[in-house]
Design a protein around this motif. Structure first.
Motif, mmCIF file in Angstrom:
data_model
loop_
_atom_site.group_PDB
_atom_site.id
_atom_site.type_symbol
_atom_site.label_atom_id
_atom_site.label_comp_id
_atom_site.label_asym_id
_atom_site.label_seq_id
_atom_site.Cartn_x
_atom_site.Cartn_y
_atom_site.Cartn_z
ATOM 1 N N SER A 257 0.819 -1.220 0.000
ATOM 2 C CA SER A 257 0.000 0.000 0.000
ATOM 3 C C SER A 257 0.850 1.265 0.000
ATOM 4 O O SER A 257 0.326 2.373 -0.135
ATOM 5 N N LEU A 331 -3.246 5.405 9.246
ATOM 6 C CA LEU A 331 -4.576 4.882 8.942
ATOM 7 C C LEU A 331 -4.617 4.077 7.643
ATOM 8 O O LEU A 331 -5.123 2.950 7.607
ATOM 9 N N THR A 332 -4.116 4.651 6.552
ATOM 10 C CA THR A 332 -4.183 4.001 5.243
ATOM 11 C C THR A 332 -3.488 2.643 5.261
ATOM 12 O O THR A 332 -4.000 1.648 4.737
ATOM 13 N N LEU A 334 -2.813 0.704 7.912
ATOM 14 C CA LEU A 334 -3.499 -0.257 8.782
ATOM 15 C C LEU A 334 -4.797 -0.756 8.155
ATOM 16 O O LEU A 334 -5.153 -1.936 8.273
ATOM 17 N N GLN A 335 -5.498 0.150 7.484
ATOM 18 C CA GLN A 335 -6.748 -0.253 6.830
ATOM 19 C C GLN A 335 -6.489 -1.241 5.703
ATOM 20 O O GLN A 335 -7.323 -2.109 5.407
ATOM 21 N N GLY A 338 -6.598 -4.455 7.310
ATOM 22 C CA GLY A 338 -7.782 -4.700 8.135
ATOM 23 C C GLY A 338 -7.570 -4.560 9.628
ATOM 24 O O GLY A 338 -8.285 -5.174 10.430
ATOM 25 N N ARG A 340 -7.794 -2.408 13.028
ATOM 26 C CA ARG A 340 -8.524 -1.265 13.566
ATOM 27 C C ARG A 340 -7.653 -0.538 14.586
ATOM 28 O O ARG A 340 -7.045 -1.163 15.461
ATOM 29 N N SER A 341 -7.591 0.783 14.468
ATOM 30 C CA SER A 341 -6.806 1.588 15.405
ATOM 31 C C SER A 341 -7.648 2.744 15.909
ATOM 32 O O SER A 341 -8.640 3.124 15.278
#
Length: 688
Positions: A257, A331-332, A334-335, A338, A340-341
Motif C-alpha cells: 500500500s 490509517l491508510t 493499517l486499513q 484490516g 482497527r486503530s
C-alpha cells in the motif's frame, strides 16, 4: 543494605559543624541533603591569590599583600571607612562602604596584616575595596593561594560551602579500592579519596580540567557505577521471559500500500526488532533517526506484527498534535491489512471516551495511538505486548512504568528524532539496544539553507510575500529572547502582528502558552492550506508534518543549539516542492556562532551536525547535556568523557560476567562503588 563504611557519606548535612536548622534548608536545596551531595559538589572556578608587594600589585587582579596598618583617615559619619596600609615599596588604601564595628580595635595602627582581594585604582592611589581576607600574619594559612569557587546563592557564599566541604572531607573514611592496581598504575590515577580531595583543592587551572588525572578517576568511577546499573538491568530484562512474536504476512500486504520503498536502514531496524520479538525476552530498543528518516514506519511494522499475533500495541507521543499525526499517517496502511486503530487523548470526553476504553479493554482495537491519556486509570488493555514511546525523555519514569504495568512483560520501543553521537548514546540509552536510521527515504527534497544578517529582514519579508503569492507556505520561528515564557510570548506576538501588517494576510500564531485545542486548530488550518504562514515558537520543533510547507525562517538563529536548528529545518523538505531555510542572525557574530551556522548551511547530515554540536559546546557543558535528557552526573562530562563512558560500558559487562571470579575484597569494594553513587536500577538512566 548500604555498607556501613558509607554511613558517613549518607549522614545528613546537619551533622556538620556550623550547619544549624536555619542554614540546613538552604544548603539542602542548593547542594543536597547528605554529606555525599556536598563532597560531590565540585568547584566551578578558581581564584589565584599570588603574594606580591604593593609596587608589584597589578590593577584589576586579585592578589595577597603583607602590609602594616598605617592609620584611619577622618571621614564623614555616614561615609565609607578607609584604612591606610603600607609596606616597604608603597602605600594602598582599604575601603569599606559599610562601617564595621570594632574594626580599629581589631586592626590597630602598626599591626601587621595579610590582605587579599582585587586591587583597583582610585585617582592616583591604589585601593582594595572590601578585601576578601584581612588576617594576622601568623594566620597566613587562612588565605589559600588558589581558592576554589563554588556556585553560591545570596544566603550561601562560596566560602561557606568551601568550609563545609573541607569539614566533611576530613571526616570521611578511606574507601576500599575497587580497581585493579595495574589499571590505576596504567592511567596514573590516585585513590578515590585522594581524587575527591584534590578536586576540592585545585592548585592550577589544569587541576580543574576534565582530563586532570583526579577528575578522570572520579568520572570513570561514576560512569562505571552507572553502567553497572544499566547493564544489570539489561541482563535482568533479557532473563525475563516474554511472549514470542513471529513475523508472518501482514507487513508484506502493508508494504504494497506504500507508494515508496523502504530504505536499507529501515529494513535493518525492522530486522533488529523482529529478532528481539522472537527471542522470548523483553525488547528494549531505541530507534534513533534523523529528521524524516522514517522512524514511525519502522515502529508501525512492529505493531502490525504484534496485531497479526493477536496482541495489542500502543504508541504514545508527548503532544496531542504529534499523536494525531501518527494516527492519521498510519490509517491508510493499517486499513490495507484490516487492522482497527484508535486515537486516545485528553480531549476524549463522556460517551466517546468510554466507547474507546471499552474497545481497548475487549480487544476490538489492537493498535492505539495517544498521549498521556493511554496510561490513565480506567484504561485497561486485553493483551498489551508492545509500548512505543516517541521522544521518551519527555515522559517521566513513573508515567512509563504506569503504561508498562498495563500488560505482562511488555516489549519497549522508543524513538528519538534528535541524533546524538554513538558514544554519547551509551550514556543516555545505556540499557537499550540501538538501531540507527542514517538514510533518508527516496524523494526527500534537499533543503537550501541561507545564513543572513537580520539587517536584511525587509528583503526576506519581500521575498516571502512573492513566495506566498505563488502558493508557498512558510514557518516563521521566533526565539526565546530571555529565559522566561513571558518574553517568548511577547516576541512571537509582536512579530506576528508585524508580519500581518506587512503582508496584509492572516497569519497563524502558535506558542506554548496557548490552550491545546486552540493550538491544534491553528496548526490544522495551516496543514490544510487555509493559513499560508505560521508564526511560532519552538513548539513546532518536533513532529509537525505539513508537506506543503516549503519555507522556514528562523530569527536570531545564533541563539539556538545546532541540533534544535536542524530539527526546526526538518519541518520543510517533506513535499515535492524545493524547500528553503533562512537563518537570520544578529551582528556581530562570534566565531563559534559563525562556525555553527555555516555547518548547518553546508550539511543536512544530522549525525554530523550532532557531533559538531557537542564539540562546539566545549567541555563542562553539563547543563546543556542534562537539558538533552542525560543523567544528572556529578563528575562525568558526557562530551569530554565520551571515550571514558565507552570504556566503563565494556568494563561493566566484564564485571557482571566475571564478578564471581574476582577476589572477595574487590567484589565487596565494587558493591561499595555501586552504593556510593546510588544509581538504582529503577532510575539509572531515567527510563522504565
Amino acid at each position: 543494605m548500604r555498607p556501613e563504611i558509607l554511613f558517613p557519606y549518607y549522614a545528613p548535612v546537619t551533622s556538620l559543624k556550623g550547619v544549624g536548622p536555619k542554614l540546613a534548608p538552604t544548603l539542602s536545596a542548593h547542594v543536597g541533603s547528605h554529606v555525599r551531595d556536598l563532597v560531590f559538589f565540585l568547584p566551578s572556578g578558581l581564584i589565584k591569590r599570588p603574594l606580591v608587594s604593593v609596587s608589584q600589585a597589578r590593577v584589576g587582579e586579585v592578589q595577597t599583600i603583607a602590609v602594616t596598618i598605617g592609620g584611619y583617615p577622618p571621614s564623614p559619619p555616614k561615609g565609607p571607612q578607609r584604612v591606610d596600609v603600607f609596606d616597604d615599596t608603597g602605600r594602598l588604601q582599604l575601603t569599606y562602604f559599610h562601617r564595621i564595628r570594632g574594626f580599629e580595635q581589631q586592626h590597630p595602627v602598626g599591626a601587621r596584616r595579610l590582605i587579599s582581594g582585587k586591587v583597583e585604582k582610585f585617582g592616583q592611589y591604589l585601593q582594595m575595596s572590601h578585601p576578601d581576607y584581612i588576617v594576622d600574619e601568623a594566620r597566613a594559612e587562612d588565605i589559600p593561594p588558589c581558592e576554589p569557587v563554588y556556585p553560591a546563592t545570596l544566603d550561601l557564599s562560596s566560602r561557606m560551602i568551601r568550609k563545609f566541604v573541607q569539614t566533611a572531607l576530613a571526616a570521611l573514611p578511606v574507601l576500599p579500592e575497587w580497581h585493579d592496581e595495574n589499571m590505576l598504575e596504567k592511567h596514573g590515577w590516585p585513590s578515590f579519596n585522594d581524587a575527591l580531595t584534590r578536586s576540592h583543592s585545585p592548585e592550577s587551572d589544569l587541576d580543574q580540567s576534565a582530563d586532570a588525572s583526579h577528575r578522570l578517576r572520579l568520572a570513570y568511577d561514576e560512569a562505571l557505577a552507572h553502567q553497572l546499573a544499566l547493564k544489570a538491568r539489561k541482563q535482568h530484562r533479557q532473563a525475563t521471559p516474554a511472549r514470542v512474536v513471529v513475523y508472518r504476512t501482514w507487513w508484506d500486504l502493508a508494504l504494497k500500500s506504500l507508494p515508496f520503498a523502504l530504505t536499507g536502514a529501515q529494513d535493518r531496524a525492522i530486522a533488529d526488532i523482529r529478532a528481539d520479538l522472537a527471542s522470548g525476552h523483553r525488547m528494549n530498543r531505541l530507534i534513533q533517526g534523523d529528521v524524516g528518516a522514517g522512524k514511525t514506519l519502522v515502529a508501525l511494522a512492529a505493531m502490525i506484527d504484534l496485531a497479526e499475533g493477536g496482541f495489542q500495541s500502543v504508541m504514545m507521543a508527548p503532544t496531542e498534535i504529534l499523536a494525531r499525526q501518527h494516527y492519521e499517517k498510519s490509517l491508510t496502511i493499517l486499513q490495507a491489512v484490516g487492522i482497527r486503530s484508535i486515537l486516545m487523548t485528553g480531549r476524549d470526553k463522556g460517551k466517546a471516551r468510554e466507547e474507546k476504553r471499552a474497545a481497548v479493554a475487549n480487544g476490538e482495537v489492537t493498535i492505539i495511538f495517544g498521549t498521556h491519556a493511554v496510561f490513565q486509570d480506567g484504561v485497561d488493555f486485553k493483551a498489551l505486548q508492545l509500548a512505543v514511546i516517541d521522544e521518551q525523555h519527555r515522559f517521566g519514569v513513573g508515567q512509563r512504568q504506569k503504561l508498562f504495568s498495563k500488560g505482562d512483560a511488555v516489549h519497549y520501543l522508543s524513538m528519538s528524532a534528535t541524533p546524538i553521537p554513538r558514544t554519547l548514546a551509551l550514556t543516555q540509552y545505556g540499557e537499550a539496544d540501538l538501531s540507527i536510521l542514517d538514510e533518508k527515504p527516496a524523494g526527500r527534497q534537499p533543503i537550501h539553507t541561507a545564513v543572513l544578517p537580520r539587517q536584511r529582514l525587509a528583503d526576506v519579508i519581500a521575498r516571502l510575500r512573492s513566495a506566498v503569492a505563488e502558493g508557498s507556505q512558510a514557518y516563521w520561528i521566533c526565539p526565546l529572547v530571555e529565559d522566561t515564557a513571558e518574553s517568548d510570548l511577547i516576541a512571537v506576538e509582536l512579530r506576528h502582528s508585524e508580519l500581518q501588517e506587512a503582508l496584509g494576510i492572516e497569519i497563524g500564531l502558535v506558542h506554548g502558552r496557548m490552550p491545546s485545542e486552540e493550538k491544534d486548530s491553528v496548526i490544522s488550518r495551516f496543514a490544510t492550506g487555509e493559513v499560508k504562514i505560521l508564526c511560532a515558537t519552538t513548539v513546532v520543533e518536533v513532529g509537525i508534518d505539513v508537506p506543503t510547507a516549503s519555507i522556514i525562517i528562523i530569527e536570531q538563529a545564533e541563539r539556538f543549539g545546532l541540533a534544535q536548528l536542524h530539527q526546526l529545518r526538518g519541518r520543510v523538505g517533506r513535499g515535492r516542492d524545493k524547500s528553503a531555510c533562512i537563518l537570520l542572525y544578529d551582528t556581530p557574530l562570534s566565531n563559534n556562532a559563525k562556525a555553527r551556522l555555516e555547518l548547518l548551511r553546508d550539511t543536512e547530515d544530522g549525525f554530523k551536525i550532532a557531533e559538531m554540536d557537542w564539540k562546539l559546546r566545549g567541555e563542562g557543558d553539563i547543563l546543556g547535556a542534562r537539558q538533552s535528557g542525560f543523567p544528572d552526573y556529578r563528575f562525568v562530562d558526557p562530551v569530554a568523557h565520551s571515550r571514558l563512558i565507552a570504556t566503563a560500558a565494556r568494563d561493566a559487562v566484564y564485571i557482571l560476567d566475571h564478578g564471581n571470579a574476582l577476589p572477595e575484597p574487590r567484589r565487596k569494594a565494587i558493591e561499595v562503588l555501586k552504593q556510593l553513587f546510588d544509581w538504582r536500577p529503577d532510575i539509572a538512566d531515567k527510563q522504565d
